[in-house]
Design a protein around this motif. Sequence first.
Motif, PDB file in Angstrom:
ATOM      1  N   ASN A 105       0.840  -1.193   0.000  1.00 22.65           N
ATOM      2  CA  ASN A 105       0.000   0.000   0.000  1.00 22.65           C
ATOM      3  C   ASN A 105       0.876   1.244   0.000  1.00 22.65           C
ATOM      4  N   GLY A 106       0.291   2.334  -0.475  1.00 24.17           N
ATOM      5  CA  GLY A 106       1.015   3.591  -0.533  1.00 24.17           C
ATOM      6  C   GLY A 106       0.415   4.510  -1.572  1.00 24.17           C
ATOM      7  N   TYR A 107       1.269   5.381  -2.130  1.00 21.96           N
ATOM      8  CA  TYR A 107       0.826   6.370  -3.110  1.00 21.96           C
ATOM      9  C   TYR A 107       1.871   6.433  -4.224  1.00 21.96           C
ATOM     10  N   TRP A 108       1.391   6.446  -5.475  1.00 29.26           N
ATOM     11  CA  TRP A 108       2.329   6.310  -6.580  1.00 29.26           C
ATOM     12  C   TRP A 108       3.241   7.520  -6.764  1.00 29.26           C
ATOM     13  N   ASP A 109       2.948   8.620  -6.108  1.00 28.32           N
ATOM     14  CA  ASP A 109       3.804   9.805  -6.236  1.00 28.32           C
ATOM     15  C   ASP A 109       4.658  10.057  -4.999  1.00 28.32           C
TER      16      ASP A 109
END
Length: 467
Positions: A299-303
């Motif tokens: 999980n996370g954020y692509w930026d």
Amino acid sequence: SRAGMRHKRNISAVSMNDANTFILLSPSNQDSLPVGVGNTLQVPRGPSKNFLDNWCGTLPQRRTSILPRPHYRVNLWSIMRNCIGRDLSKIPLPVNFSEPISFMQRMTEELIYSRLLDVAATCDNSIDELAYVAAFACSVYATASYRTTKPFNPLLGETYECDRRVECGWRCILEQVSHHPPMCSMHVEHRDWTYWQEYTVVSKFRGKYVLAYPVGCTHLVLHRSGNHYTWSKVAMTVHNIIVGKLWVDISGEKKIVNNTTGDECVLKFHAYSYFSRERQKKVTGMVKNAQGEPCYAINGYWDERLQKSRVVSVEGKNVLTGEPELVWKADPLQPGAELIYMFSEFSCTLNEMEEGVAPTDSRYRTDQRLMENADFDGANADKLRLEDKQRAKRKRREALATQAAEALASGDEERATELQRQATMSPVWFKKEYDPLTNSTLHIYRGGYWETKAKGDWATLDLPEIF
């Protein structure tokens, strides 16, 4: 200032990695690059023969900035109103919507977090290995959140090389192998891994936004484990084309497959939702072994960042995980990046002129160089010149192909063969092969570029005159 400079320092290849590994992967006992045999793709097992030449030495001085972007006003709607529903790759646009690097250089920029592949190559098991490969496959989108300008479409036969063996341990060569559709092939070699891909982007203007669909496949082979990974890219949407601030959304599912072991990771890039209270640009996924058992939750954020959490237990649809571990975090932008197309220091080096590159290299493209030097008017005029030149060459090849067909119909096979040869523009450094993993064809590196560069033998080749 025009460009900042790095300090010089000496780097030893052995000091960068374990000496035993360095000797083991010496190319003296390795095959080079993915060369096809018959109609089947052959998987690479190591870097090419001269990969370690000039490996050790002084860290090159490279610029860290370029000239600021000038303020040019342009009526966007007057240009885009006739583009609705059309493929933007076939529509000439002024450089005002561009950034001073080519699509091939933008592909090279995806290697900015290649250190993730270096870590993957040292993992002791395929599951941890896959987690870092998946993080790399996500990291290639990091710059898309603030880079909304369009790279230059390469001309047919255009090439680009980037040698970062001293700084990063890899070097790459790219070539524009097709014009319609515009398709670029890339080959990267590192002591511990080999990476190659081929993509074209189909983009459609929908009035308020642009949809970009990457078509192609990425391959990665880690030398120590021998694991062969493949994945494709997801769609990108650029919003507020006419009114408002441009912003990018990335959505879809990306499956990273270990074709050697059967492990796989599916990453879901969540589409922007106006009604969601959660932070946008979210990525979730699961790393599973060959038996389909969940091993890591992603999980996370692509930026921004990506984390992995080891799966402790699974009860139905409920997955219990341990503490999250940071796998990747995006580097901060340099100060003043908003003045220079939101370029990172690495981006600023991509179009810096270097000695010895092929005459077809993107660095010699004059319209792109004029734009980098803040001459937008000159860049637009030269862009039209290059496009007209390419169009005239294509018409000549089409006329020759027609003559070849007529000669063949009249029974003159020898003349037909010669005319067809003249009508065909084949890639110099890549050749088309069958890929059994994707059940399709792709262009793979045939070898010879770096050897030719070392000898300075460009004049002995039939290179296209494109600039």
